[in-house]
Design a protein around this motif. Structure first.
Motif, mmCIF file in Angstrom:
data_model
loop_
_atom_site.group_PDB
_atom_site.id
_atom_site.type_symbol
_atom_site.label_atom_id
_atom_site.label_comp_id
_atom_site.label_asym_id
_atom_site.label_seq_id
_atom_site.Cartn_x
_atom_site.Cartn_y
_atom_site.Cartn_z
ATOM 1 N N GLU A 150 -1.970 -73.884 142.296
ATOM 2 C CA GLU A 150 -1.224 -73.554 143.500
ATOM 3 C C GLU A 150 -0.137 -72.516 143.300
ATOM 4 O O GLU A 150 0.102 -71.699 144.193
ATOM 5 N N ILE A 151 0.553 -72.533 142.144
ATOM 6 C CA ILE A 151 1.755 -71.701 141.986
ATOM 7 C C ILE A 151 1.830 -71.065 140.605
ATOM 8 O O ILE A 151 1.126 -71.461 139.669
ATOM 9 N N THR A 152 2.744 -70.100 140.521
ATOM 10 C CA THR A 152 3.212 -69.592 139.228
ATOM 11 C C THR A 152 4.733 -69.762 139.190
ATOM 12 O O THR A 152 5.396 -69.775 140.230
ATOM 13 N N VAL A 153 5.269 -69.906 137.981
ATOM 14 C CA VAL A 153 6.714 -69.982 137.782
ATOM 15 C C VAL A 153 7.108 -68.939 136.742
ATOM 16 O O VAL A 153 6.536 -68.918 135.647
ATOM 17 N N HIS A 154 8.057 -68.082 137.092
ATOM 18 C CA HIS A 154 8.562 -67.051 136.189
ATOM 19 C C HIS A 154 10.044 -67.298 135.892
ATOM 20 O O HIS A 154 10.762 -67.862 136.718
ATOM 21 N N THR A 155 10.494 -66.842 134.753
ATOM 22 C CA THR A 155 11.920 -66.848 134.441
ATOM 23 C C THR A 155 12.597 -65.641 135.084
ATOM 24 O O THR A 155 11.973 -64.599 135.319
ATOM 25 N N LEU A 156 13.896 -65.795 135.359
ATOM 26 C CA LEU A 156 14.740 -64.723 135.879
ATOM 27 C C LEU A 156 15.948 -64.593 134.957
ATOM 28 O O LEU A 156 16.750 -65.529 134.862
ATOM 29 N N PRO A 157 16.121 -63.483 134.247
ATOM 30 C CA PRO A 157 17.257 -63.358 133.320
ATOM 31 C C PRO A 157 18.598 -63.353 134.056
ATOM 32 O O PRO A 157 18.802 -62.582 134.993
ATOM 33 N N MET A 158 19.494 -64.231 133.656
ATOM 34 C CA MET A 158 20.838 -64.303 134.213
ATOM 35 C C MET A 158 21.846 -63.653 133.254
ATOM 36 O O MET A 158 21.553 -63.503 132.069
ATOM 37 N N GLN A 159 23.022 -63.307 133.763
ATOM 38 C CA GLN A 159 24.112 -62.791 132.928
ATOM 39 C C GLN A 159 25.215 -63.844 132.885
ATOM 40 O O GLN A 159 26.037 -63.942 133.804
ATOM 41 N N HIS A 160 25.210 -64.644 131.807
ATOM 42 C CA HIS A 160 26.163 -65.734 131.703
ATOM 43 C C HIS A 160 26.716 -65.773 130.282
ATOM 44 O O HIS A 160 26.306 -65.007 129.409
ATOM 45 N N ARG A 161 27.645 -66.699 130.034
ATOM 46 C CA ARG A 161 28.306 -66.756 128.725
ATOM 47 C C ARG A 161 27.418 -67.325 127.625
ATOM 48 O O ARG A 161 27.714 -67.153 126.452
ATOM 49 N N VAL A 162 26.391 -68.043 128.014
ATOM 50 C CA VAL A 162 25.407 -68.573 127.059
ATOM 51 C C VAL A 162 24.031 -68.179 127.571
ATOM 52 O O VAL A 162 23.873 -67.791 128.736
ATOM 53 N N PRO A 163 22.992 -68.236 126.737
ATOM 54 C CA PRO A 163 21.647 -67.911 127.224
ATOM 55 C C PRO A 163 21.313 -68.700 128.481
ATOM 56 O O PRO A 163 21.449 -69.926 128.517
ATOM 57 N N CYS A 164 20.881 -67.988 129.514
ATOM 58 C CA CYS A 164 20.697 -68.622 130.821
ATOM 59 C C CYS A 164 19.617 -67.874 131.597
ATOM 60 O O CYS A 164 19.544 -66.641 131.551
ATOM 61 N N CYS A 165 18.797 -68.623 132.294
ATOM 62 C CA CYS A 165 17.798 -67.988 133.149
ATOM 63 C C CYS A 165 17.646 -68.770 134.445
ATOM 64 O O CYS A 165 17.962 -69.961 134.522
ATOM 65 N N GLY A 166 17.178 -68.083 135.460
ATOM 66 C CA GLY A 166 16.787 -68.715 136.708
ATOM 67 C C GLY A 166 15.281 -68.861 136.733
ATOM 68 O O GLY A 166 14.591 -68.581 135.742
ATOM 69 N N PHE A 167 14.754 -69.262 137.896
ATOM 70 C CA PHE A 167 13.323 -69.524 137.999
ATOM 71 C C PHE A 167 12.808 -69.049 139.350
ATOM 72 O O PHE A 167 13.461 -69.233 140.384
ATOM 73 N N LEU A 168 11.624 -68.438 139.329
ATOM 74 C CA LEU A 168 10.981 -67.932 140.534
ATOM 75 C C LEU A 168 9.653 -68.658 140.721
ATOM 76 O O LEU A 168 8.762 -68.573 139.873
ATOM 77 N N PHE A 169 9.549 -69.376 141.835
ATOM 78 C CA PHE A 169 8.342 -70.134 142.166
ATOM 79 C C PHE A 169 7.585 -69.388 143.259
ATOM 80 O O PHE A 169 8.156 -69.096 144.319
ATOM 81 N N ARG A 170 6.307 -69.094 143.015
ATOM 82 C CA ARG A 170 5.502 -68.379 144.004
ATOM 83 C C ARG A 170 4.138 -69.039 144.156
ATOM 84 O O ARG A 170 3.507 -69.401 143.170
ATOM 85 N N GLU A 171 3.730 -69.184 145.402
ATOM 86 C CA GLU A 171 2.365 -69.633 145.643
ATOM 87 C C GLU A 171 1.385 -68.537 145.237
ATOM 88 O O GLU A 171 1.672 -67.348 145.367
ATOM 89 N N LYS A 172 0.215 -68.958 144.771
ATOM 90 C CA LYS A 172 -0.847 -68.011 144.461
ATOM 91 C C LYS A 172 -1.490 -67.523 145.759
ATOM 92 O O LYS A 172 -1.356 -68.166 146.808
ATOM 93 N N PRO A 173 -2.186 -66.371 145.690
ATOM 94 C CA PRO A 173 -2.846 -65.867 146.902
ATOM 95 C C PRO A 173 -3.769 -66.924 147.513
ATOM 96 O O PRO A 173 -4.468 -67.645 146.797
ATOM 97 N N LYS A 174 -3.742 -67.009 148.829
ATOM 98 C CA LYS A 174 -4.527 -68.022 149.523
ATOM 99 C C LYS A 174 -5.831 -67.424 150.029
ATOM 100 O O LYS A 174 -5.919 -66.222 150.296
ATOM 101 N N PRO A 175 -6.872 -68.246 150.162
ATOM 102 C CA PRO A 175 -8.161 -67.726 150.645
ATOM 103 C C PRO A 175 -8.077 -67.294 152.098
ATOM 104 O O PRO A 175 -7.254 -67.781 152.876
ATOM 105 N N ARG A 176 -8.944 -66.365 152.464
ATOM 106 C CA ARG A 176 -9.024 -65.907 153.851
ATOM 107 C C ARG A 176 -9.789 -66.948 154.668
ATOM 108 O O ARG A 176 -10.898 -67.341 154.284
ATOM 109 N N PRO A 177 -9.259 -67.413 155.781
ATOM 110 C CA PRO A 177 -9.987 -68.367 156.624
ATOM 111 C C PRO A 177 -11.234 -67.723 157.227
ATOM 112 O O PRO A 177 -11.203 -66.570 157.682
ATOM 113 N N LEU A 178 -12.335 -68.470 157.223
ATOM 114 C CA LEU A 178 -13.580 -67.988 157.808
ATOM 115 C C LEU A 178 -13.608 -68.259 159.312
ATOM 116 O O LEU A 178 -13.153 -69.303 159.771
ATOM 117 N N ILE A 179 -14.151 -67.312 160.063
ATOM 118 C CA ILE A 179 -14.376 -67.507 161.503
ATOM 119 C C ILE A 179 -15.793 -68.045 161.646
ATOM 120 O O ILE A 179 -16.773 -67.281 161.633
#
Length: 316
Positions: free
Chosen positions: A132-161
């Motif tokens: 369903e998803i991917t999770v990536h790190t986001l580099p932060m600028q802090h006093r100790v090693p620190c990162c954020g996180f990016l959660f994204r859904e994967k591409p969804k299928p095209r609905p059929l008519i």
């Protein structure tokens, strides 16, 4: 499929009577993702009736206590209550050593597999994915090693008519259509044009968590068009020099980043205990970016899946 964020804590450094240390639960489908785990997190989970045994992944942004002091106790409770399902833990260098030391001297041997991945907090890279998803790190600028996180859904299928689908199509050809492909015969002649028998796929939803950091415009390409952005706002802008010195951000800076990245909704958190009333932080950010809310204890933010509606989070 649910895409819902529950805020468990919003205080920086030290807790207050009504604000707890940083922790959030992001629910995507049937999976619970715990983001940071400050002191008292498991009490907040119980308060909001979130079953901690359903947590599949835990992400620790950095090793300041207000972001991870609740982790060992939560893991111990999971063990004592008979958890057997493996748990994935993502965190900076040193976290595994800290937990090993705590468990060694307490004689704790977890009854479930704790699968740890040490993060490089200086890069933007994928650290987890499922169907369903991917999770990536986001580099932060802090006093100790620190990162954020990016959660994204994967591409969804095209609905059929369905009413437009030719009867002769085989199952594998229907799968191809859902993937956006046209259908050709053995001689390369077009049989079915994808655009004639499918609809646009539903929008991919996304959430970005920017933990403790100075204002960092280098994040903008990674945050572009994110549906829901959480960004720390420890101070109001009259204290921007202190924010810079302590490697934190102001509410205005968080809003400026949201504008530059063209995100859809901004959440502020990680408030200094000096602010008993949080309205100055909210108003300061809303002057720059109107679609801003406070990420306070108990708040729920949802990102809609309905493609016919504006893909903006709704506060429940």
């Amino acid at each position: 499929m649910d895409f819902e964020l529950r805020i468990l804590g919003s205080s920086s450094a030290t807790p207050s009577a009504n604000r707890h240390h940083t922790a959030q639960v992001l629910t995507i489908g049937n999976h619970y993702h715990l983001i940071d785990c400050g002191e008292g997190t498991q009490m907040q989970l119980m308060l909001y009736k979130i079953k901690h045994q359903r947590i599949c992944n835990i992400y620790i942004s950095h090793l300041h206590g207000d972001h991870y002091f609740g982790l060992a106790s939560l893991l111990s409770t999971m063990h004592l209550q008979g958890r057997q399902t493996p748990l994935y833990l993502f965190g900076p260098p040193g976290l595994s050593e800290i937990l090993s030391l705590q468990f060694r001297y307490s004689g704790t041997n977890l009854g479930f597999d704790l699968i740890f991945r040490e993060l490089d907090t200086t890069v933007h890279e994928i650290i987890f994915e499922n169907k369903e998803i991917t999770v990536h790190t986001l580099p932060m600028q802090h006093r100790v090693p620190c990162c954020g996180f990016l959660f994204r859904e994967k591409p969804k299928p095209r609905p059929l008519i369905k009413e437009k689908l030719p009867a002769f199509l085989a199952p594998h050809q229907l799968v191809s259509l859902k993937s956006g492909e046209d259908i050709y015969d053995a001689w390369g002649k077009l049989l079915v044009a994808n655009k004639d028998v499918t609809l646009e796929p539903r929008a991919r939803r996304s959430y970005a968590y920017c933990s403790d950091t100075r204002y960092n415009p280098e994040l903008i390409p990674y945050l572009r068009h994110v549906d829901l952005l959480y960004h720390e706002a420890t101070f109001t802008h009259d204290m921007h020099e202190r924010a810079h010195y302590t490697f934190h951000s102001t509410a205005r800076q968080a809003a400026e980043l949201a504008v530059a990245a063209q995100v859809r909704h901004l959440l502020l958190g990680h408030f200094s205990v000096r602010y008993k009333d949080l309205s100055p932080l909210l108003l300061e950010a809303q002057e720059v970016f109107s679609r801003t809310d406070l990420a306070t204890e108990g708040s729920i933010f949802c990102v809609r899946e309905d493609a016919d509606q504006p893909n903006e989070p709704a506060l429940d």
